[in-house]
Design a protein around this motif. Structure first.
Motif, PDB file in Angstrom:
ATOM      1  N   VAL A  43     -28.071  18.241 -32.374  1.00 19.53           N
ATOM      2  CA  VAL A  43     -26.717  18.634 -31.985  1.00 19.53           C
ATOM      3  C   VAL A  43     -25.704  17.519 -32.249  1.00 19.53           C
ATOM      4  O   VAL A  43     -24.637  17.785 -32.827  1.00 19.53           O
ATOM      5  CB  VAL A  43     -26.683  19.099 -30.520  1.00 19.53           C
ATOM      6  N   PRO A  44     -25.980  16.257 -31.874  1.00 23.19           N
ATOM      7  CA  PRO A  44     -25.025  15.194 -32.206  1.00 23.19           C
ATOM      8  C   PRO A  44     -24.759  15.079 -33.707  1.00 23.19           C
ATOM      9  O   PRO A  44     -23.623  14.844 -34.120  1.00 23.19           O
ATOM     10  CB  PRO A  44     -25.708  13.929 -31.666  1.00 23.19           C
ATOM     11  N   GLN A  71     -29.155  26.901 -28.873  1.00 24.10           N
ATOM     12  CA  GLN A  71     -27.940  26.088 -28.841  1.00 24.10           C
ATOM     13  C   GLN A  71     -27.120  26.249 -30.121  1.00 24.10           C
ATOM     14  O   GLN A  71     -25.888  26.356 -30.083  1.00 24.10           O
ATOM     15  CB  GLN A  71     -28.297  24.611 -28.639  1.00 24.10           C
ATOM     16  N   LEU A  72     -27.816  26.294 -31.259  1.00 20.22           N
ATOM     17  CA  LEU A  72     -27.117  26.453 -32.534  1.00 20.22           C
ATOM     18  C   LEU A  72     -26.434  27.816 -32.614  1.00 20.22           C
ATOM     19  O   LEU A  72     -25.310  27.936 -33.124  1.00 20.22           O
ATOM     20  CB  LEU A  72     -28.096  26.290 -33.700  1.00 20.22           C
ATOM     21  N   ARG A  73     -27.103  28.850 -32.131  1.00 21.67           N
ATOM     22  CA  ARG A  73     -26.509  30.182 -32.166  1.00 21.67           C
ATOM     23  C   ARG A  73     -25.252  30.254 -31.288  1.00 21.67           C
ATOM     24  O   ARG A  73     -24.292  30.948 -31.613  1.00 21.67           O
ATOM     25  CB  ARG A  73     -27.522  31.219 -31.699  1.00 21.67           C
ATOM     26  N   GLU A  74     -25.273  29.537 -30.186  1.00 21.92           N
ATOM     27  CA  GLU A  74     -24.118  29.554 -29.283  1.00 21.92           C
ATOM     28  C   GLU A  74     -22.939  28.777 -29.853  1.00 21.92           C
ATOM     29  O   GLU A  74     -21.792  29.208 -29.758  1.00 21.92           O
ATOM     30  CB  GLU A  74     -24.517  28.971 -27.924  1.00 21.92           C
ATOM     31  N   ARG A  75     -23.227  27.634 -30.477  1.00 24.35           N
ATOM     32  CA  ARG A  75     -22.141  26.756 -30.921  1.00 24.35           C
ATOM     33  C   ARG A  75     -21.727  26.974 -32.366  1.00 24.35           C
ATOM     34  O   ARG A  75     -20.559  26.802 -32.717  1.00 24.35           O
ATOM     35  CB  ARG A  75     -22.547  25.290 -30.701  1.00 24.35           C
ATOM     36  N   TRP A  76     -22.687  27.333 -33.210  1.00 24.75           N
ATOM     37  CA  TRP A  76     -22.399  27.554 -34.635  1.00 24.75           C
ATOM     38  C   TRP A  76     -23.019  28.898 -35.060  1.00 24.75           C
ATOM     39  O   TRP A  76     -24.004  28.928 -35.804  1.00 24.75           O
ATOM     40  CB  TRP A  76     -22.964  26.413 -35.475  1.00 24.75           C
TER      41      TRP A  76
END
Length: 232
Positions: A43-44, A71-76
């Motif tokens: 993520v960073p 996390q990737l699906r939520e943010r990107w």
């Protein structure tokens, strides 16, 4: 199809030999790549960089691949993700129950297969980002681009969601059982549960309702399955 200039794949894999082998094959196909070997670094790194696709191992030190995919699906949400896994029992989750990976590859694998899958996912991703025709007043399937357009708006379907919608739309009014839909969706006869179909239907309905909130064109038939019922 070769890579377009400057396309970059982020390889998240804690086994250096596997990561190096995949990177070599990607380079031979015209891709750039970057390697991370710890889940906590992903993520960073993504907050500072913009790869075209993430190749994500399931078993990682630190943050595991399932958590990272979520996390990737939520943010990107538009960033393509292909999962690497040796755990066949996780396939349902990888392909869309709550995670929605674009594809998965089981270990051991051929590096050529990995490159081919990456090219296929990127091809669909590029097509989804292409401008949609604004004069459409219906639900239209673009087979070449693997996209569905509702009143000219791209629904942003995954490959599996597109295939599911295509099967239903090709036979309006016909009731498909979950087993029949799985056979159409997964031609490689991978083992998935009926819950996978229900999950994809739920996501498909949500994407359609975002454009057409008053229309219910995919209907449940209690105890049997689903059908596509266009409005009169």
């Amino acid at each position: 199809m070769s890579a377009t200039p400057n396309e970059t794949v982020l390889i998240v894999e804690d086994e250096p030999k596997i990561a190096s082998l995949v990177a070599d094959y990607l380079r031979g196909s015209g891709f750039a790549s970057h390697h991370l070997d710890h889940g906590d670094s992903v993520v960073p790194w993504l907050e500072q960089q913009q790869p075209d696709l993430v190749l994500l191992d399931l078993m990682l030190p630190g943050t595991d691949g399932l958590t990272l995919c979520r996390q990737l699906r939520e943010r990107w949400p538009r960033l393509p993700v292909i999962m690497l896994t040796a755990r066949v029992e996780e396939v349902d989750r990888l392909l869309g129950l709550e995670l929605g990976a674009d594809d998965y590859i089981c270990k051991p694998f051929s590096p050529r297969e990995v490159v081919a899958r990456i090219k296929a996912v990127l091809r669909r991703s590029r097509a989804a980002e292409a401008p949609a025709s604004a004069d459409s007043a219906a639900l239209v399937l673009d087979d070449d681009g693997w996209r569905a357009l509702a009143d000219g708006h791209d629904l942003g379907l995954t490959a599996v969601e597109f295939q599911l919608l295509k099967v239903l739309m090709n036979a309006p009014g016909r009731i498909f059982s979950r087993d029949q839909l799985m056979d159409h969706m997964y031609r490689d006869h991978r083992i998935v549960s009926e819950r996978t179909v229900d999950s994809h239907i739920k996501k498909l309905r949500k994407k359609i309702s975002d454009v057409w909130p008053e229309r219910e064109i995919i209907r449940s038939v209690y105890g049997v399955g689903y059908k596509y019922q266009p409005e009169e």
